[in-house]
Design a protein around this motif. Sequence first.
Motif, PDB file in Angstrom:
ATOM      1  N   VAL A   7      80.513 117.942 -25.197  1.00 62.50           N
ATOM      2  CA  VAL A   7      79.199 117.705 -24.495  1.00 62.50           C
ATOM      3  C   VAL A   7      78.827 116.095 -24.405  1.00 62.50           C
ATOM      4  N   SER A   8      78.174 115.448 -23.475  1.00 61.74           N
ATOM      5  CA  SER A   8      77.254 114.452 -23.533  1.00 61.74           C
ATOM      6  C   SER A   8      75.602 114.380 -23.470  1.00 61.74           C
ATOM      7  N   GLY A   9      75.389 115.574 -22.960  1.00 66.54           N
ATOM      8  CA  GLY A   9      73.877 115.492 -22.768  1.00 66.54           C
ATOM      9  C   GLY A   9      73.226 116.678 -23.161  1.00 66.54           C
ATOM     10  N   ALA A  10      72.390 117.291 -22.221  1.00 65.04           N
ATOM     11  CA  ALA A  10      71.473 118.427 -22.743  1.00 65.04           C
ATOM     12  C   ALA A  10      72.069 119.860 -23.097  1.00 65.04           C
ATOM     13  N   GLY A  11      73.200 119.962 -22.652  1.00 66.83           N
ATOM     14  CA  GLY A  11      74.198 121.021 -23.265  1.00 66.83           C
ATOM     15  C   GLY A  11      73.682 122.387 -22.778  1.00 66.83           C
ATOM     16  N   ALA A  39      73.199 111.581 -29.951  1.00 70.45           N
ATOM     17  CA  ALA A  39      71.863 111.915 -29.649  1.00 70.45           C
ATOM     18  C   ALA A  39      71.846 113.212 -28.733  1.00 70.45           C
ATOM     19  N   ALA A  40      73.058 113.711 -28.293  1.00 75.07           N
ATOM     20  CA  ALA A  40      73.113 114.663 -27.365  1.00 75.07           C
ATOM     21  C   ALA A  40      72.557 115.996 -27.904  1.00 75.07           C
ATOM     22  N   GLY A  41      71.714 116.587 -26.821  1.00 74.54           N
ATOM     23  CA  GLY A  41      71.061 117.718 -27.295  1.00 74.54           C
ATOM     24  C   GLY A  41      71.926 118.923 -27.225  1.00 74.54           C
ATOM     25  N   GLY A  42      73.128 118.837 -26.730  1.00 76.01           N
ATOM     26  CA  GLY A  42      74.246 119.881 -27.141  1.00 76.01           C
ATOM     27  C   GLY A  42      74.637 120.145 -28.458  1.00 76.01           C
ATOM     28  N   LEU A  43      74.346 118.885 -29.386  1.00 74.76           N
ATOM     29  CA  LEU A  43      74.651 119.017 -30.561  1.00 74.76           C
ATOM     30  C   LEU A  43      73.684 119.668 -31.509  1.00 74.76           C
ATOM     31  N   ASP A  44      72.393 119.568 -31.076  1.00 74.29           N
ATOM     32  CA  ASP A  44      71.327 120.386 -31.761  1.00 74.29           C
ATOM     33  C   ASP A  44      71.680 122.067 -31.445  1.00 74.29           C
TER      34      ASP A  44
END
Length: 199
Positions: A7-11, A39-44
């Motif tokens: 992922v790179s973004g919101a996820g 800072a990718a939201g997908g990580l959260d």
Amino acid sequence: RRVVVLVSGAGSNLAALLAAHTDRRYGARVVGVVSDNPAAGGLDMARAAGVPTAVVAPRDFPDRAAWDRALAQTVEVFGAELVVSAGFMRILGAAFLDAFPSRVVNTHPALLPSFPGAHGVRDALAYGVAVTGCTLHVVDAGVDTGPIIAQAAVPVEPDDDEATLHERIKVAERALLVDWVGRIARGTLEVDGRRVTVR
Ligand code: GRF
């Protein structure tokens, strides 16, 4: 089947896979989430679901080849049997693809071969198409050029802007991704030239 998601973004695509994989019958288990963007939201989302994460950021490497190799090694450490690129905004190089032959799939928010690249939604809107959609394809060395697994059509509405159109595409995209990652995970994915067979 052990799945690693890039992922790179919101996820939001990742979120759909994480929801599906709670059912053991789904066949795919997200065992790792890797991003180029700390800072990718997908990580959260991954952390909230108790899935291990890793960040492999290009700026931490001397060149693209070194980054590509590090990404491959990171994904291999998770024991990936299938790699899903979902909103991942980097080109995967030969070193990465050679590590996972015909086992990397990508979702793109347009009906390939129309509108490849990082702005498929914007380009479709600008072109004035009446119908666009999303594509799940096997990743090859090109940009959004790999053999197509499945597609879904999405109408463009007269008052659409890029955001409203992309949100409508994402509804179809999440469904297509969850459906086909499950089929691949429970079966086999075979590529013969441009023909893809999942059974
Ligand atoms: C998806 O539409 C993907 O196809 C495109 O960017 C979007 C990412 O969305 N490359 P998300 O990060 O999964 O919410």
